[in-house]
Design a protein around this motif. Structure first.
Motif, short mmCIF file in Angstrom:
data_model
loop_
_atom_site.label_atom_id
_atom_site.label_comp_id
_atom_site.label_asym_id
_atom_site.label_seq_id
_atom_site.Cartn_x
_atom_site.Cartn_y
_atom_site.Cartn_z
N ALA A 288 0.83 -1.20 0.00
CA ALA A 288 0.00 0.00 0.00
C ALA A 288 0.87 1.25 0.00
O ALA A 288 0.61 2.21 -0.74
CB ALA A 288 -0.92 -0.01 1.22
N SER A 289 1.91 1.24 0.81
CA SER A 289 2.82 2.38 0.86
C SER A 289 3.51 2.59 -0.48
O SER A 289 3.67 3.72 -0.94
CB SER A 289 3.86 2.14 1.97
OG SER A 289 4.64 3.29 2.19
N SER A 290 3.89 1.49 -1.14
CA SER A 290 4.57 1.61 -2.43
C SER A 290 3.62 2.03 -3.55
O SER A 290 4.05 2.46 -4.62
CB SER A 290 5.24 0.28 -2.81
OG SER A 290 4.29 -0.69 -3.18
N SER A 291 2.30 1.92 -3.30
CA SER A 291 1.32 2.42 -4.27
C SER A 291 1.08 3.91 -4.10
O SER A 291 0.27 4.50 -4.81
CB SER A 291 -0.01 1.66 -4.12
OG SER A 291 -0.72 2.11 -2.98
N LEU A 292 1.78 4.52 -3.11
CA LEU A 292 1.72 5.94 -2.79
C LEU A 292 0.40 6.33 -2.13
O LEU A 292 0.01 7.50 -2.14
CB LEU A 292 1.97 6.81 -4.04
CG LEU A 292 3.24 6.47 -4.84
CD1 LEU A 292 3.44 7.46 -5.98
CD2 LEU A 292 4.47 6.45 -3.94
N THR A 293 -0.27 5.37 -1.53
CA THR A 293 -1.50 5.64 -0.77
C THR A 293 -1.14 5.93 0.68
O THR A 293 -0.34 5.19 1.27
CB THR A 293 -2.42 4.40 -0.82
OG1 THR A 293 -2.74 4.12 -2.18
CG2 THR A 293 -3.70 4.64 -0.05
N PRO A 294 -1.68 7.00 1.29
CA PRO A 294 -1.44 7.22 2.71
C PRO A 294 -1.78 5.96 3.51
O PRO A 294 -2.88 5.41 3.37
CB PRO A 294 -2.39 8.38 3.05
CG PRO A 294 -2.54 9.11 1.75
CD PRO A 294 -2.51 8.05 0.68
N THR A 295 -0.82 5.50 4.29
CA THR A 295 -0.94 4.19 4.95
C THR A 295 -0.84 4.33 6.46
O THR A 295 0.10 4.95 6.96
CB THR A 295 0.17 3.25 4.43
OG1 THR A 295 0.01 3.08 3.02
CG2 THR A 295 0.11 1.89 5.11
N ILE A 296 -1.81 3.74 7.14
CA ILE A 296 -1.78 3.69 8.60
C ILE A 296 -1.38 2.27 8.98
O ILE A 296 -2.16 1.32 8.82
CB ILE A 296 -3.14 4.05 9.23
CG1 ILE A 296 -3.52 5.48 8.83
CG2 ILE A 296 -3.09 3.91 10.75
CD1 ILE A 296 -4.91 5.90 9.30
N GLY A 297 -0.15 2.12 9.45
CA GLY A 297 0.36 0.81 9.84
C GLY A 297 0.09 0.56 11.32
O GLY A 297 0.43 1.39 12.17
N LEU A 298 -0.54 -0.57 11.62
CA LEU A 298 -0.88 -0.92 13.00
C LEU A 298 0.18 -1.86 13.56
O LEU A 298 0.47 -2.91 12.98
CB LEU A 298 -2.26 -1.59 13.04
CG LEU A 298 -3.40 -0.80 12.39
CD1 LEU A 298 -4.69 -1.61 12.45
CD2 LEU A 298 -3.59 0.56 13.06
N PHE A 299 0.74 -1.49 14.70
CA PHE A 299 1.82 -2.27 15.31
C PHE A 299 1.47 -2.62 16.75
O PHE A 299 1.02 -1.76 17.52
CB PHE A 299 3.13 -1.48 15.29
CG PHE A 299 3.73 -1.32 13.91
CD1 PHE A 299 4.78 -2.12 13.50
CD2 PHE A 299 3.22 -0.37 13.04
CE1 PHE A 299 5.31 -1.97 12.22
CE2 PHE A 299 3.75 -0.22 11.76
CZ PHE A 299 4.79 -1.02 11.36
N SER A 300 1.68 -3.88 17.10
CA SER A 300 1.48 -4.30 18.49
C SER A 300 2.62 -5.20 18.97
O SER A 300 2.87 -5.32 20.16
CB SER A 300 0.15 -5.04 18.64
OG SER A 300 0.13 -6.21 17.84
N VAL A 301 3.32 -5.85 18.03
CA VAL A 301 4.40 -6.77 18.37
C VAL A 301 5.70 -6.35 17.70
O VAL A 301 6.72 -6.19 18.35
CB VAL A 301 4.04 -8.22 17.95
CG1 VAL A 301 5.20 -9.16 18.27
CG2 VAL A 301 2.78 -8.68 18.67
N THR A 302 5.68 -6.18 16.38
CA THR A 302 6.89 -5.83 15.64
C THR A 302 7.32 -4.39 15.92
O THR A 302 6.55 -3.57 16.40
CB THR A 302 6.68 -6.02 14.12
OG1 THR A 302 5.47 -5.36 13.74
CG2 THR A 302 6.57 -7.49 13.78
N ASP A 303 8.57 -4.10 15.61
CA ASP A 303 9.20 -2.81 15.90
C ASP A 303 8.75 -1.76 14.89
O ASP A 303 9.13 -1.80 13.71
CB ASP A 303 10.72 -2.98 15.85
CG ASP A 303 11.47 -1.74 16.32
OD1 ASP A 303 10.86 -0.66 16.40
OD2 ASP A 303 12.68 -1.86 16.59
N ALA A 304 7.94 -0.81 15.34
CA ALA A 304 7.40 0.21 14.44
C ALA A 304 8.50 1.09 13.86
O ALA A 304 8.45 1.48 12.69
CB ALA A 304 6.36 1.06 15.16
#
Length: 343
Positions: A288-304
């Motif tokens: 999604a980010s590479s499609s140039l769409t504003p992206t909200i990434g949700l993080f709970s375990v991995t390193d944001a």
């Protein structure tokens, strides 16, 4: 214990012990950037996110060495599709994911890899032991294996190698770039975007903003259902669609209209025709980010800090620290970036 897990554990320990032997190689200093014609980028990995995160590095090399050609060393994957609109990419050297299942193919690919000479070889991920190995055994005049101090300079995995490489290039006699590292960019063509837009419009049938969800990775179904209800309440006039995984699963119970494609570029083109993408840290989030769409990434375990989307309008949210009501404010800012919310 599973024999496969035992082998993987032994392999990682062996690579860990060997990694200290892999060091950068400095050839004879060059007079200008045009002296670097053939470049090898090593990222022996098949995961979608890992390959997409190579795009900023490839763009960095493209601007630094405009007259060069790049070979990408990866594991069998969709890398050819991801970089098909990058003219600087000459070929993809794809190793089988499991050498024991395809030993002949692996050996043939290795022979092809070793037969090529390069001016510069780069390990694209500091923590990748296999990347260090392939970079070290490549036939390259200059070899950038990594920078032990990289974590102190930059945490994000895509930006880290760029900052470290910029420190390495002057040693070669090369003037490095300055400024912010490039963003992810799949370089979707106009016809791809029009094609993807037709799928989205067939569903929404209006000109209202559209939120795209990807619920497959992480989080329980109850969390996603609660989140979806908050979205409906906060944005009653906004379209909400869901991108399905290849498993055809929906953690909101198919309550929103769905889209699916097994073509990675077609899927990205669909996402590009929405206004905001929301999903957990995954390959599809980076797509999604590479499609140039504003992206909200949700993080709970991995390193944001290491894996967050960083294109314009994109943001990472630690859902362990942010309540759903506050998350709606983040979505609003992404949907309406020019809206004055100070009043």
């Amino acid at each position: 214990m599973d024999p496969k897990k035992i082998f993987i554990t032994i392999k990682r320990k062996a690579f860990g012990l060997l990694s200290g032997c892999f060091t950068n190689k400095i050839g004879e200093t060059v007079s200008n950037n045009d002296a670097i014609k053939k470049i090898l980028v090593c990222r022996p990995n098949h995961r979608l996110g890992s390959l997409l995160l190579l795009q900023p590095l490839v763009q960095e090399l493209e601007s630094t060495f405009p007259n060069s050609k790049i070979d990408l060393l990866v594991n069998q994957s969709c890398a050819i599709q991801l970089f098909q609109n990058y003219d600087i990419v000459n070929q993809v050297i794809a190793f089988p994911r499991n050498p024991f299942k395809s030993p002949i193919t692996y050996l043939n690919t290795f022979v092809r890899f070793r037969s090529k000479k390069y001016d510069l070889a780069i390990n694209a991920a500091k923590e990748s032991c296999s990347g260090k190995l392939f970079t070290s055994i490549s036939k390259a005049s200059f070899k950038f294996v990594g920078d032990g101090e990289a974590d102190k300079k930059e945490r994000h995995i895509a930006k880290q190698v760029i900052h470290s490489l910029r420190d390495f290039l002057p040693i070669m006699g090369i003037k490095a770039n300055e400024g912010l590292p490039p963003n992810l960019d799949l370089r979707l063509a106009n016809d791809e975007l029009i094609h993807g837009g037709s799928f989205v419009y067939d569903i929404v049938q209006n000109a209202q903003p559209t939120i795209c969800l990807y619920t497959h990775k992480s989080y329980k179904k109850t969390w996603w259902l609660d989140f979806y209800e908050h979205l409906q309440k906060a944005f009653p006039d906004v379209n909400i669609i869901e991108i399905l995984s290849k498993e055809n699963s929906s953690k909101i119970g198919f309550r929103a209209p769905v889209l699916y494609s097994n073509g990675v570029r077609e899927l990205a083109a669909m996402i590009a025709n929405t206004d905001v993408f929301i999903g957990a840290d995954s390959g599809v989030m980076h797509l999604a980010s590479s499609s140039l769409t504003p992206t909200i990434g949700l993080f709970s375990v991995t390193d944001a800090e290491k894996y967050k989307p960083y294109n314009e309008g994109s943001v990472a949210v630690n859902t362990n620290e942010v309540e759903l009501d506050a998350l709606m404010a983040v979505v609003k800012n992404s949907l309406y970036p020019n809206l004055d919310t100070s009043a």
